[in-house]
Design a protein around this motif. Structure first.
Motif, mmCIF file in Angstrom:
data_model
loop_
_atom_site.group_PDB
_atom_site.id
_atom_site.type_symbol
_atom_site.label_atom_id
_atom_site.label_comp_id
_atom_site.label_asym_id
_atom_site.label_seq_id
_atom_site.Cartn_x
_atom_site.Cartn_y
_atom_site.Cartn_z
ATOM 1 N N ASP A 1 2.311 -44.460 -25.590
ATOM 2 C CA ASP A 1 3.131 -44.629 -24.440
ATOM 3 C C ASP A 1 5.244 -44.541 -24.239
ATOM 4 O O ASP A 1 5.184 -44.372 -23.839
ATOM 5 C CB ASP A 1 2.843 -45.994 -24.060
ATOM 6 N N VAL A 2 5.148 -44.203 -25.539
ATOM 7 C CA VAL A 2 6.462 -44.062 -26.506
ATOM 8 C C VAL A 2 6.917 -42.135 -26.068
ATOM 9 O O VAL A 2 6.308 -41.675 -25.937
ATOM 10 C CB VAL A 2 6.605 -44.840 -27.453
ATOM 11 N N SER A 3 8.137 -42.977 -24.638
ATOM 12 C CA SER A 3 8.304 -41.470 -24.387
ATOM 13 C C SER A 3 9.732 -40.544 -24.708
ATOM 14 O O SER A 3 11.212 -42.182 -24.723
ATOM 15 C CB SER A 3 8.159 -41.003 -23.061
ATOM 16 N N LEU A 4 10.429 -40.236 -25.614
ATOM 17 C CA LEU A 4 11.817 -39.909 -26.377
ATOM 18 C C LEU A 4 12.922 -39.123 -24.753
ATOM 19 O O LEU A 4 13.502 -39.834 -25.004
ATOM 20 C CB LEU A 4 11.641 -39.042 -27.083
ATOM 21 N N ASP A 5 11.986 -38.907 -24.223
ATOM 22 C CA ASP A 5 12.037 -38.343 -22.512
ATOM 23 C C ASP A 5 12.908 -39.367 -22.027
ATOM 24 O O ASP A 5 14.208 -40.167 -21.847
ATOM 25 C CB ASP A 5 12.142 -38.071 -21.601
ATOM 26 N N THR A 6 12.332 -40.973 -21.724
ATOM 27 C CA THR A 6 12.611 -42.052 -20.622
ATOM 28 C C THR A 6 13.455 -42.727 -21.683
ATOM 29 O O THR A 6 14.623 -43.615 -21.611
ATOM 30 C CB THR A 6 11.483 -42.921 -20.987
ATOM 31 N N ILE A 7 13.553 -42.542 -23.285
ATOM 32 C CA ILE A 7 14.513 -43.255 -24.280
ATOM 33 C C ILE A 7 15.584 -43.155 -23.719
ATOM 34 O O ILE A 7 17.226 -43.604 -23.681
ATOM 35 C CB ILE A 7 13.861 -43.461 -25.614
ATOM 36 N N ALA A 8 15.687 -41.900 -23.940
ATOM 37 C CA ALA A 8 16.959 -40.909 -23.487
ATOM 38 C C ALA A 8 18.060 -40.959 -22.595
ATOM 39 O O ALA A 8 18.876 -41.274 -22.136
ATOM 40 C CB ALA A 8 16.934 -39.185 -23.502
ATOM 41 N N LEU A 9 16.649 -41.422 -21.067
ATOM 42 C CA LEU A 9 17.277 -41.674 -19.451
ATOM 43 C C LEU A 9 18.015 -43.224 -19.953
ATOM 44 O O LEU A 9 19.050 -42.946 -19.469
ATOM 45 C CB LEU A 9 16.313 -41.320 -18.809
ATOM 46 N N ARG A 10 17.571 -43.793 -20.489
ATOM 47 C CA ARG A 10 17.374 -45.413 -20.249
ATOM 48 C C ARG A 10 19.315 -45.495 -21.354
ATOM 49 O O ARG A 10 19.287 -46.751 -21.501
ATOM 50 C CB ARG A 10 16.719 -46.541 -21.076
ATOM 51 N N THR A 11 19.956 -44.489 -22.224
ATOM 52 C CA THR A 11 21.181 -44.992 -23.470
ATOM 53 C C THR A 11 21.778 -44.009 -23.179
ATOM 54 O O THR A 11 22.383 -43.162 -24.509
ATOM 55 C CB THR A 11 20.223 -44.391 -24.826
ATOM 56 N N PRO A 12 22.388 -43.591 -21.479
ATOM 57 C CA PRO A 12 23.572 -43.545 -21.127
ATOM 58 C C PRO A 12 24.582 -43.388 -22.357
ATOM 59 O O PRO A 12 24.578 -44.790 -22.291
ATOM 60 C CB PRO A 12 23.891 -43.681 -20.256
#
Length: 64
Positions: free
Chosen positions: A19-30
């Motif tokens: 369930d870990v998405s690198l895309d989601t992490i990227a969006l959450r770490t500006p």
């Protein structure tokens, strides 16, 4: 896009839960630098070990 690619490089040798998405992490770490992203995943890996888990989950990433 750049953060996603940096995360992919640093996640290569780590086991992530499905369930870990690198895309989601990227969006959450500006604003995170490449070193910040590497540290985020490394800290999540350390927490995973401390919690006797075999995969990095969103809980470890959030807590990092």
């Amino acid at each position: 896009k750049g953060r996603r690619e940096i995360l992919a490089v640093h996640a290569r040798n780590k086991t992530l839960a499905e369930d870990v998405s690198l895309d989601t992490i990227a969006l959450r770490t500006p604003g995170f630098s490449g070193a910040d992203l590497a540290n985020l995943l490394n800290e999540a890996a350390i927490l995973t070990g401390r919690r006797n888990k075999t995969q990095i989950t969103l809980a470890e990433i959030d807590d990092s």
